[in-house]
Scaffold this active site. Structure first.
Site, PDB file in Angstrom:
ATOM      1  CE1 TYR A   1      -3.097  11.042 -13.011  1.00  0.00           C
ATOM      2  CE2 TYR A   1      -3.358  12.204 -15.092  1.00  0.00           C
ATOM      3  CZ  TYR A   1      -2.880  11.133 -14.371  1.00  0.00           C
ATOM      4  OH  TYR A   1      -2.159  10.155 -15.002  1.00  0.00           O
TER       5      TYR A   1
ATOM      6  CB  SER B   1       0.762  12.243 -17.256  1.00  0.00           C
ATOM      7  OG  SER B   1      -0.300  12.767 -18.029  1.00  0.00           O
TER       8      SER B   1
ATOM      9  CG  ASP C   1      -1.863   1.170   1.277  1.00  0.00           C
ATOM     10  OD1 ASP C   1      -1.712   2.096   0.451  1.00  0.00           O
ATOM     11  OD2 ASP C   1      -2.748   1.171   2.153  1.00  0.00           O
TER      12      ASP C   1
ATOM     13  CE  LYS D   1       1.389  10.834 -13.437  1.00  0.00           C
ATOM     14  NZ  LYS D   1       1.710   9.561 -12.725  1.00  0.00           N
TER      15      LYS D   1
END
Length: 304
Positions: free
Chosen positions: A157, A143, A64, A161
């Site tokens: 997001y 990304s 995790d 990134k």
């Protein structure tokens, strides 16, 4: 040469594809998955079945990435069973969709935790071993959104990134003299073949989200539809896994700093090329060109 590899976020998507591709190439792959006996038990069964059917060394690893103890235990398990780690692949990530204002600070912090802080937890557990070996590879799955077209309603997001990319660039220089290599993988918007969009989160403040609908009605659907439209029908997310495997199999010092896999061609490759060139030129100006690639001296430091 077979390598021992840990990949995070390997229950589905790019992570699951990459774990299988690397195992097919003859590597020992530890697929980091949280909740291996609970929420992701089915993914673990699929992985184990794949390993048996294809006679490859692919192992589920309880990890995790939001929990340092879990990460530390996972790394200890790998070292106890395989003696060394050669490659760490930072793949764990989570996307959210919606007007930025409608996300609570806690939600944005959670996005940063999954996409950014998780890499620091894993690095602090793994890098002491790579540094002691004077060898290894860190792969960051980033990304195109950090530098290319940035449509609205994806800001948390995109910001996360971008932060991950900045960490990767700095880490590359700081690990070079330890002989540790770095590659940043830069996928574009694959709207089919992964669960990236399907598993996306949404803003908690519905009142604010509804206020945006008065002037931006249907924008989220328009963005996702247009991204899908830009991507050619033959866009294959498995190409990300193939490119990561290619990088792993290249000799140290010959690996590319970045690899773009962007069917939609959103412009990130062009912008990154400029940014990376300016970075190299600046390192030349300050006399740090040796930090642009890993030292090839294989002399090992004392064990950690």
């Amino acid at each position: 040469m077979s390598k021992t590899i840990i990949i995070t976020g390997a229950s589905s998507g790019f992570g699951a594809m990459t774990a299988r591709e690397l195992a097919n190439a003859g590597h020992t792959v530890y697929a980091g998955i949280r909740g291996t006996t609970g929420r992701n038990a089915a993914a673990v069964r699929d992985l184990q079945e794949y390993a048996t059917t294809n006679a490859v060394d692919l192992r589920a690893l309880e990890m995790d990435v939001s929990d340092q103890v879990s990460v530390d235990d996972a790394v200890t398990h790998v070292l106890e069973n395989s003696d060394r780690i050669d490659v760490i692949i930072h793949n764990a990530g989570h996307m959210v969709l919606g007007p930025t204002e409608a996300f609570t600070p806690e939600q944005i912090a959670s996005v940063y935790d999954t996409n950014v802080l998780s890499t620091q937890r894993v690095n602090r557990a793994v890098l002491p071993h790579l540094r002691a070996q004077r060898d290894g590879l860190v792969v960051w799955v980033g990304s195109t959104s950090t530098r290319g077209g940035t449509p609205p309603y994806l800001a948390p997001y995109f910001a996360a990134k971008a932060a991950e990319d900045s960490l990767a660039v700095s880490y590359a220089a700081e690990l070079a003299r330890f002989g540790v290599d770095t590659t940043i993988i830069v996928p574009g918007s694959f709207t089919r073949g992964t669960n990236h969009f399907a598993h996306a989160g949404y803003p908690a403040d519905q009142a604010v989200a509804e206020a945006y609908e008065t002037l931006y009605a249907g924008l989220m659907e328009q963005v996702t539809a247009k991204l899908a439209e830009l991507s050619p029908p033959d866009a294959d997310p498995a190409e990300v896994a193939r490119q990561i495997t290619r990088v792993v199999d290249l000799p140290k010092g010959q690996r590319p700093f970045r690899v773009h896999i962007d069917p939609a061609n959103d412009g990130a490759e062009e912008v990154n090329a400029l940014g990376d060139r300016i970075r190299s030129q600046f390192y030349e100006r300050v006399g740090l060109t040796d930090l642009l690639s890993p030292t090839l001296d294989t002399h090992a430091a004392p064990s950690v």
